[in-house]
Scaffold this active site. Structure first.
Site, PDB file in Angstrom:
ATOM      1  N   LYS A 154      27.278  26.560 -46.716  1.00  0.00           N
ATOM      2  CA  LYS A 154      26.109  25.967 -47.363  1.00  0.00           C
ATOM      3  C   LYS A 154      25.205  25.269 -46.350  1.00  0.00           C
ATOM      4  O   LYS A 154      23.985  25.239 -46.510  1.00  0.00           O
ATOM      5  CB  LYS A 154      26.561  25.009 -48.460  1.00  0.00           C
ATOM      6  N   SER A 182      29.419  23.273 -58.177  1.00  0.00           N
ATOM      7  CA  SER A 182      28.991  22.521 -56.996  1.00  0.00           C
ATOM      8  C   SER A 182      27.508  22.162 -56.951  1.00  0.00           C
ATOM      9  O   SER A 182      27.074  21.462 -56.042  1.00  0.00           O
ATOM     10  CB  SER A 182      29.361  23.295 -55.722  1.00  0.00           C
TER      11      SER A 182
END
Length: 345
Positions: free
Chosen positions: A291, A246
């Site tokens: 996140k 990611s």
């Protein structure tokens, strides 16, 4: 007096035994759960080096992570009072893999992400490059049939019967004509140590053709090096200390910044997430809500989020009342266009 001492000793022994049981139950007893929560938001620049690159950077590009912990009862109890923690089943996260296999898979995905980021950045900067396969990486073991011999997830396959195997095509060629039950000698790199092991080939059924061939009984991928035709633009990754794919978008932005003159950040703290392809396409990721929190804690001003993750990210951003600007992107060009519109800070 001796009876009193004996009773006192028994009470002490019982107390210690009960305490040991309580500690085991709360701390060491495994549960089928895993807890995910916000991880870190780390500057990408220390992780990437472009030879003779422009290192000017007043701001920062931040990659964001998710923290995942195999839960004991204590962590499960504490997570109830943590608004940002999520409890899930280990089995759902591991998808039938062992912990070692899952970790090895994440290492492979990170390596693949780095390669894709280099390619995407070179493409954007118009720099010619080539792909050089380095070695085969084992990221999983088959269960039926299981491999026969000492081979583990995380091993690097260096050679078979003395023939170097930089990629799966060479490996397949070396196994041609062999039968299940045949032994082969493999040179492996395990945790930095080169070892030699004899492995017996097992029957592998091709799901497409239905034919059976001899194989290792492992899941593999090729680790490759992206090599600039001009050595002055060669990219080197340092220890990233995390796994998974990611960070691709943020790696690409940092590499592109060093490949081109000037400071792409313009003094801003820019976080984000998203997988990347060599064509610069940004893909969705897991754990975006965690996140967002990690980036906000690092005072990020901008967060690039894959468009498919935008709705979840927006809900979380609204719930924590962050001032961080969420920017949905489909490609690395979308991110670069947004950055180019920013004013110098």
């Amino acid at each position: 007096m001796s009876d009193m001492r004996r009773k006192s000793g028994m009470r002490t022994t019982l107390y210690i035994a009960v305490l040991a049981i309580v500690v085991y139950v709360l701390v060491y007893m495994p549960t089928p759960y895993i807890i995910t929560q916000p991880g870190s938001a780390e500057a990408v620049k220390p992780m990437v080096e472009v030879k003779n690159g422009d290192e000017q950077e007043e701001g920062e590009f931040l990659m964001t992570t998710v923290s995942a912990s195999y839960a004991n009862l204590s962590l499960l109890f504490l997570s109830v009072f943590n608004d940002h923690a999520e409890i899930g089943k280990k089995a759902e996260r591991l998808h039938g893999k062992s912990k070692d296999e899952y970790s090895a898979e994440q290492v492979f995905y990170m390596s693949d992400s780095q390669s894709s980021a280099m390619e995407a950045a070179y493409e954007q900067a118009g720099i010619k490059y080539s792909i050089v396969p380095e070695h085969i990486f084992v990221f999983g073991l088959s269960k039926d049939p299981a491999p026969q011999g000492d081979i583990e997830a995380g091993d690097k396959i260096l050679s078979v019967n003395g023939v170097p195997t930089p990629d799966h095509t060479v490996l397949s060629k070396e196994l041609e004509g062999k039968k299940a039950g045949d032994p082969i000698e493999m040179q492996l790199n395990r945790n930095g140590e080169t070892i030699t092991r004899e492995v017996t080939l097992v029957p592998i059924k091709d799901t497409n053709t239905g034919k059976t061939r001899a194989g290792l009984g492992v899941m593999i991928g090729t680790i490759q090096k992206v090599k600039s035709e001009d050595p002055a633009h060669q990219i080197v990754f340092k220890d990233t200390r995390v796994g998974g794919p990611s960070a691709g978008l943020m790696f690409t932005l940092e590499i592109y910044n060093q490949l081109t003159p000037g400071d792409l950040t313009k003094g801003h703290i820019i976080a984000g997430t998203g997988t990347i392809t060599k064509e610069g396409i940004v893909g969705p990721i897991g754990g975006v809500v965690h996140k967002i929190v990690a980036a906000d804690r690092k005072n990020a001003e901008i967060f690039f989020v894959p468009r498919d993750n935008y709705e979840d990210a927006k809900k979380k951003a609204d719930s924590i009342k962050t001032e961080m600007k969420l920017v949905p992107v489909d490609t690395v060009e979308d991110a670069l266009e947004y950055i180019n519109m920013l004013s110098e800070k």
